[in-house]
Design a protein around this motif. Sequence first.
Motif, PDB file in Angstrom:
ATOM      1  N   LYS A 199       6.391 -11.723 -28.656  1.00 39.94           N
ATOM      2  CA  LYS A 199       5.553 -11.355 -27.571  1.00 39.94           C
ATOM      3  C   LYS A 199       5.316 -10.063 -27.152  1.00 39.94           C
ATOM      4  O   LYS A 199       4.683  -9.700 -26.145  1.00 39.94           O
ATOM      5  CB  LYS A 199       6.056 -12.135 -26.259  1.00 39.94           C
ATOM      6  CG  LYS A 199       6.269 -13.651 -26.576  1.00 39.94           C
ATOM      7  CD  LYS A 199       5.243 -14.608 -26.144  1.00 39.94           C
ATOM      8  CE  LYS A 199       5.483 -15.962 -26.289  1.00 39.94           C
ATOM      9  NZ  LYS A 199       4.412 -17.115 -26.180  1.00 39.94           N
ATOM     10  N   ARG A 200       5.533  -9.337 -28.069  1.00 39.97           N
ATOM     11  CA  ARG A 200       5.385  -7.734 -27.468  1.00 39.97           C
ATOM     12  C   ARG A 200       4.061  -7.318 -27.226  1.00 39.97           C
ATOM     13  O   ARG A 200       3.871  -6.421 -26.319  1.00 39.97           O
ATOM     14  CB  ARG A 200       5.836  -6.786 -29.066  1.00 39.97           C
ATOM     15  CG  ARG A 200       5.105  -6.886 -30.061  1.00 39.97           C
ATOM     16  CD  ARG A 200       5.771  -6.204 -31.151  1.00 39.97           C
ATOM     17  NE  ARG A 200       5.153  -6.122 -32.471  1.00 39.97           N
ATOM     18  CZ  ARG A 200       5.082  -7.131 -33.325  1.00 39.97           C
ATOM     19  NH1 ARG A 200       6.004  -8.121 -33.090  1.00 39.97           N
ATOM     20  NH2 ARG A 200       4.446  -7.039 -34.422  1.00 39.97           N
ATOM     21  N   ARG A 201       3.047  -8.022 -27.893  1.00 40.23           N
ATOM     22  CA  ARG A 201       1.510  -7.423 -27.490  1.00 40.23           C
ATOM     23  C   ARG A 201       1.235  -8.066 -26.165  1.00 40.23           C
ATOM     24  O   ARG A 201       0.527  -7.277 -25.175  1.00 40.23           O
ATOM     25  CB  ARG A 201       0.571  -8.241 -28.343  1.00 40.23           C
ATOM     26  CG  ARG A 201       0.634  -7.552 -29.809  1.00 40.23           C
ATOM     27  CD  ARG A 201      -0.441  -8.109 -30.617  1.00 40.23           C
ATOM     28  NE  ARG A 201      -0.366  -7.603 -31.890  1.00 40.23           N
ATOM     29  CZ  ARG A 201       0.328  -7.955 -32.983  1.00 40.23           C
ATOM     30  NH1 ARG A 201       1.033  -9.324 -32.720  1.00 40.23           N
ATOM     31  NH2 ARG A 201       0.687  -7.629 -34.113  1.00 40.23           N
ATOM     32  N   GLU A 202       1.758  -9.216 -25.574  1.00 36.92           N
ATOM     33  CA  GLU A 202       1.415  -9.528 -24.314  1.00 36.92           C
ATOM     34  C   GLU A 202       2.551  -8.804 -23.230  1.00 36.92           C
ATOM     35  O   GLU A 202       1.890  -8.425 -22.227  1.00 36.92           O
ATOM     36  CB  GLU A 202       1.790 -11.207 -24.248  1.00 36.92           C
ATOM     37  CG  GLU A 202       0.692 -12.234 -24.916  1.00 36.92           C
ATOM     38  CD  GLU A 202       1.349 -12.318 -26.131  1.00 36.92           C
ATOM     39  OE1 GLU A 202       2.280 -11.711 -26.846  1.00 36.92           O
ATOM     40  OE2 GLU A 202       0.612 -13.372 -26.977  1.00 36.92           O
ATOM     41  N   ARG A 209       3.262  -5.957 -23.858  1.00 30.35           N
ATOM     42  CA  ARG A 209       2.820  -4.385 -23.519  1.00 30.35           C
ATOM     43  C   ARG A 209       1.466  -4.488 -22.788  1.00 30.35           C
ATOM     44  O   ARG A 209       1.241  -3.601 -21.797  1.00 30.35           O
ATOM     45  CB  ARG A 209       2.250  -3.928 -24.971  1.00 30.35           C
ATOM     46  CG  ARG A 209       1.885  -2.507 -25.045  1.00 30.35           C
ATOM     47  CD  ARG A 209       1.743  -1.640 -26.337  1.00 30.35           C
ATOM     48  NE  ARG A 209       2.975  -2.167 -27.118  1.00 30.35           N
ATOM     49  CZ  ARG A 209       2.678  -2.687 -28.470  1.00 30.35           C
ATOM     50  NH1 ARG A 209       1.760  -2.871 -28.994  1.00 30.35           N
ATOM     51  NH2 ARG A 209       3.833  -2.776 -29.200  1.00 30.35           N
ATOM     52  N   ALA A 210       0.413  -5.293 -22.894  1.00 33.36           N
ATOM     53  CA  ALA A 210      -0.363  -5.661 -21.822  1.00 33.36           C
ATOM     54  C   ALA A 210      -0.235  -5.830 -20.403  1.00 33.36           C
ATOM     55  O   ALA A 210      -0.833  -5.248 -19.660  1.00 33.36           O
ATOM     56  CB  ALA A 210      -1.291  -6.892 -22.552  1.00 33.36           C
TER      57      ALA A 210
END
Length: 107
Positions: free
Chosen positions: A79-82, A84-85
């Motif tokens: 879930k790193r993109r979520e 980061r966002a």
Amino acid sequence: MKWFLILWAAPVGSLIAWYGLSYHDISFGFFMLTRETHDLVFQIYGNVLGIEPETIPPLVARALVVDTFIVLGIVAFRKRREIRAWWAARQMRSTALQSDESLSSAP
């Protein structure tokens, strides 16, 4: 990912529930939840491993903590993109609040 967490949490939850109920001898009429079974299981594991049965619960607890951190790390990596966002949005809000006029300059 949902099944990964379910297949991890079900055995961990079952182990914790069994340990807590059997340790406090809350058996609800089931033999597996009695204190005698609790002591017998740890005596067998102690004999198999060649260690004192009293040392096994802290070892299992440490293993569960390490396992939990590994599972949470895998989830965070997936879930790193979520994440980061979310972090960027939080930082934007923080800088927007800091750029507003300070209340200390009020009359």
